[in-house]
Design a protein around this motif. Sequence first.
Motif, mmCIF file in Angstrom:
data_model
loop_
_atom_site.group_PDB
_atom_site.id
_atom_site.type_symbol
_atom_site.label_atom_id
_atom_site.label_comp_id
_atom_site.label_asym_id
_atom_site.label_seq_id
_atom_site.Cartn_x
_atom_site.Cartn_y
_atom_site.Cartn_z
ATOM 1 N N VAL A 1 0.840 -1.200 0.000
ATOM 2 C CA VAL A 1 0.000 0.000 0.000
ATOM 3 C C VAL A 1 0.877 1.253 0.000
ATOM 4 O O VAL A 1 0.651 2.189 -0.779
ATOM 5 C CB VAL A 1 -0.951 -0.004 1.213
ATOM 6 C CG1 VAL A 1 -1.716 1.322 1.296
ATOM 7 C CG2 VAL A 1 -1.933 -1.171 1.132
ATOM 8 N N ALA A 2 1.895 1.267 0.861
ATOM 9 C CA ALA A 2 2.763 2.444 0.941
ATOM 10 C C ALA A 2 3.508 2.681 -0.362
ATOM 11 O O ALA A 2 3.635 3.818 -0.831
ATOM 12 C CB ALA A 2 3.754 2.280 2.093
ATOM 13 N N SER A 3 3.995 1.603 -0.970
ATOM 14 C CA SER A 3 4.706 1.730 -2.232
ATOM 15 C C SER A 3 3.789 2.291 -3.318
ATOM 16 O O SER A 3 4.185 3.154 -4.107
ATOM 17 C CB SER A 3 5.273 0.378 -2.657
ATOM 18 O OG SER A 3 6.018 0.493 -3.838
ATOM 19 N N CYS B 1 -6.287 5.349 4.632
ATOM 20 C CA CYS B 1 -4.908 5.791 4.788
ATOM 21 C C CYS B 1 -4.821 7.183 5.400
ATOM 22 O O CYS B 1 -3.871 7.501 6.111
ATOM 23 C CB CYS B 1 -4.204 5.774 3.433
ATOM 24 S SG CYS B 1 -4.063 4.134 2.682
ATOM 25 N N ARG B 2 -5.822 7.998 5.143
ATOM 26 C CA ARG B 2 -5.828 9.389 5.593
ATOM 27 C C ARG B 2 -6.446 9.547 6.982
ATOM 28 O O ARG B 2 -6.069 10.455 7.738
ATOM 29 C CB ARG B 2 -6.602 10.227 4.580
ATOM 30 C CG ARG B 2 -6.589 11.713 4.812
ATOM 31 C CD ARG B 2 -7.189 12.458 3.626
ATOM 32 N NE ARG B 2 -8.481 11.907 3.226
ATOM 33 C CZ ARG B 2 -8.719 11.294 2.070
ATOM 34 N NH1 ARG B 2 -7.758 11.151 1.171
ATOM 35 N NH2 ARG B 2 -9.917 10.815 1.772
ATOM 36 N N GLU B 3 -7.388 8.674 7.337
ATOM 37 C CA GLU B 3 -8.179 8.880 8.551
ATOM 38 C C GLU B 3 -8.029 7.771 9.589
ATOM 39 O O GLU B 3 -8.336 7.993 10.759
ATOM 40 C CB GLU B 3 -9.667 8.981 8.173
ATOM 41 C CG GLU B 3 -9.966 10.116 7.197
ATOM 42 C CD GLU B 3 -11.353 10.019 6.588
ATOM 43 O OE1 GLU B 3 -12.126 9.128 7.017
ATOM 44 O OE2 GLU B 3 -11.668 10.815 5.687
ATOM 45 N N ASP C 1 -0.228 6.499 13.854
ATOM 46 C CA ASP C 1 0.472 6.550 12.568
ATOM 47 C C ASP C 1 -0.483 6.399 11.388
ATOM 48 O O ASP C 1 -1.253 5.436 11.312
ATOM 49 C CB ASP C 1 1.536 5.447 12.485
ATOM 50 C CG ASP C 1 2.753 5.744 13.347
ATOM 51 O OD1 ASP C 1 2.941 6.913 13.711
ATOM 52 O OD2 ASP C 1 3.515 4.804 13.640
ATOM 53 N N LEU C 2 -0.392 7.337 10.460
ATOM 54 C CA LEU C 2 -1.195 7.332 9.237
ATOM 55 C C LEU C 2 -0.276 7.231 8.022
ATOM 56 O O LEU C 2 0.874 7.664 8.058
ATOM 57 C CB LEU C 2 -2.019 8.620 9.126
ATOM 58 C CG LEU C 2 -3.065 8.875 10.215
ATOM 59 C CD1 LEU C 2 -3.528 10.333 10.157
ATOM 60 C CD2 LEU C 2 -4.248 7.942 10.051
ATOM 61 N N LEU C 3 -0.811 6.701 6.929
ATOM 62 C CA LEU C 3 -0.043 6.625 5.688
ATOM 63 C C LEU C 3 -0.206 7.878 4.832
ATOM 64 O O LEU C 3 0.670 8.194 4.027
ATOM 65 C CB LEU C 3 -0.443 5.388 4.885
ATOM 66 C CG LEU C 3 -0.094 4.043 5.528
ATOM 67 C CD1 LEU C 3 -0.572 2.892 4.647
ATOM 68 C CD2 LEU C 3 1.402 3.926 5.793
ATOM 69 N N LEU C 4 -1.325 8.573 4.986
ATOM 70 C CA LEU C 4 -1.541 9.833 4.278
ATOM 71 C C LEU C 4 -1.800 10.942 5.289
ATOM 72 O O LEU C 4 -2.496 10.728 6.288
ATOM 73 C CB LEU C 4 -2.730 9.732 3.316
ATOM 74 C CG LEU C 4 -2.585 8.815 2.100
ATOM 75 C CD1 LEU C 4 -3.866 8.826 1.267
ATOM 76 C CD2 LEU C 4 -1.400 9.232 1.234
ATOM 77 N N ASP C 5 -1.249 12.086 5.014
ATOM 78 C CA ASP C 5 -1.479 13.234 5.876
ATOM 79 C C ASP C 5 -2.935 13.681 5.744
ATOM 80 O O ASP C 5 -3.428 13.876 4.630
ATOM 81 C CB ASP C 5 -0.550 14.372 5.467
ATOM 82 C CG ASP C 5 -0.776 15.614 6.292
ATOM 83 O OD1 ASP C 5 -0.341 15.633 7.452
ATOM 84 O OD2 ASP C 5 -1.405 16.560 5.770
ATOM 85 N N CYS D 1 4.946 6.680 5.612
ATOM 86 C CA CYS D 1 4.570 5.990 4.375
ATOM 87 C C CYS D 1 5.784 5.817 3.475
ATOM 88 O O CYS D 1 6.019 4.741 2.903
ATOM 89 C CB CYS D 1 3.472 6.768 3.665
ATOM 90 S SG CYS D 1 2.874 6.005 2.138
ATOM 91 N N HIS D 2 6.590 6.867 3.358
ATOM 92 C CA HIS D 2 7.797 6.771 2.526
ATOM 93 C C HIS D 2 8.768 5.739 3.097
ATOM 94 O O HIS D 2 9.435 5.020 2.338
ATOM 95 C CB HIS D 2 8.467 8.131 2.407
ATOM 96 C CG HIS D 2 7.819 9.041 1.410
ATOM 97 N ND1 HIS D 2 8.031 8.927 0.056
ATOM 98 C CD2 HIS D 2 6.944 10.063 1.567
ATOM 99 C CE1 HIS D 2 7.330 9.845 -0.588
ATOM 100 N NE2 HIS D 2 6.665 10.554 0.300
#
Length: 385
Positions: A26-28, A79-81, A100-104, A114-115
């Motif tokens: 997902v992160a990639s 990813c955002r919420e 921790d979230l993957l999207l701001d 995420c990176h």
Amino acid sequence: MTYPDDLPPPSATWFTHRGVPLIRTVASALTALDAVTGLDAFTLPYPPEAQRALDRTVLACLERGAEPPLSLPDLLSWCRERPVADWPVDLPADVLGPEDLLLDPESSRPTELCHEWAELSTDSAGRQRDREIVFAALRLCREHGEEDAYTAFRRLLVERPVLTSAEAFLVSVDHVLDPVKELLRRIYRPVPDSYLRKGEYAVCGRCRTLLAPVGDGSWWCERDRCRRRGEAPIERRIPREESGELLQLERPLRQFVTGPGQAEAELETALTGLGLRVRMWPGYDAYDLHVTFPDGWMWAVDVKDWAHPAFLGRAARPVPRTPPYDEAFWVVPQSRVTDRPGYLAAYERNRPASARALPLVTDTALRARALTRLRENGNEGEHGA
């Protein structure tokens, strides 16, 4: 931040957690797609990276009897919420914080976490890109026998991730950078219009990257560390009509070279302020700082500005012995440890046996250690205040 040949593969313990490859996938996908299209431009059919991430997330949810995301926009909302710790997946204890979230949530762009997850992915183009560029610069500068060219290259990426046309011209006629001129033309890219507000670009006064306008009239900085320090100060505004073709470093280099490099530069300033002699990226980047005390005692320092301590622990390895030194340290910015309680302990739990002798200390603690050593050797002088 020096570059080992590669990050170690996940340990057997990590492989027992089926959520690890899922979150990496997902992160990639998020980082790759953000670089190409932006995360708000998807319509059916979804790009292959996005479809693969969605399919694997849905499968993981079905296996756990949980409600899956119904579409890619639904997954992006997750990813955002939704903190990753709340996803119905099996993950090791150390890999996530509770928020921790993957999207701001403000900008909908990938977080630094995420990176770093994408960095672990075996098929991450971004992961390879920053290493590819740094290794190419090293090779070119070695071929020309120009260590100063490599140091100037690294300092340029750290201090000037944004260039106006006039600034880019000055770089192009700097003969110190001759071995890497073609490389620089490839990694500084035109800035898209999404960074404009009322005909102006804005540069962050803390991390020197471009700020992105957000809906409430404010500006958003891509660096997590910067955002936690409050509203981004604007160092300069660049009117579009005055900038020519504005250029910025591509995202993998801003993430994995500019960001950590600024932590390195801050430590350089702190240690030289104590009267120590500091050499940056010695021996073609064998490590980050070579520090010499007045009595000849030498430190080797590698700065690691990572959001995630478990990932950092897994990447730990001894500092190269050349150029020679008496003590070696890995250093993390104090802000990382303050933001994530248990950071140092998580690093130690995930550090491989081959790096057990490698201490991780904060930049604040290293400066204090340097000051103590100067005092003990009667060399504090006027710099010790």
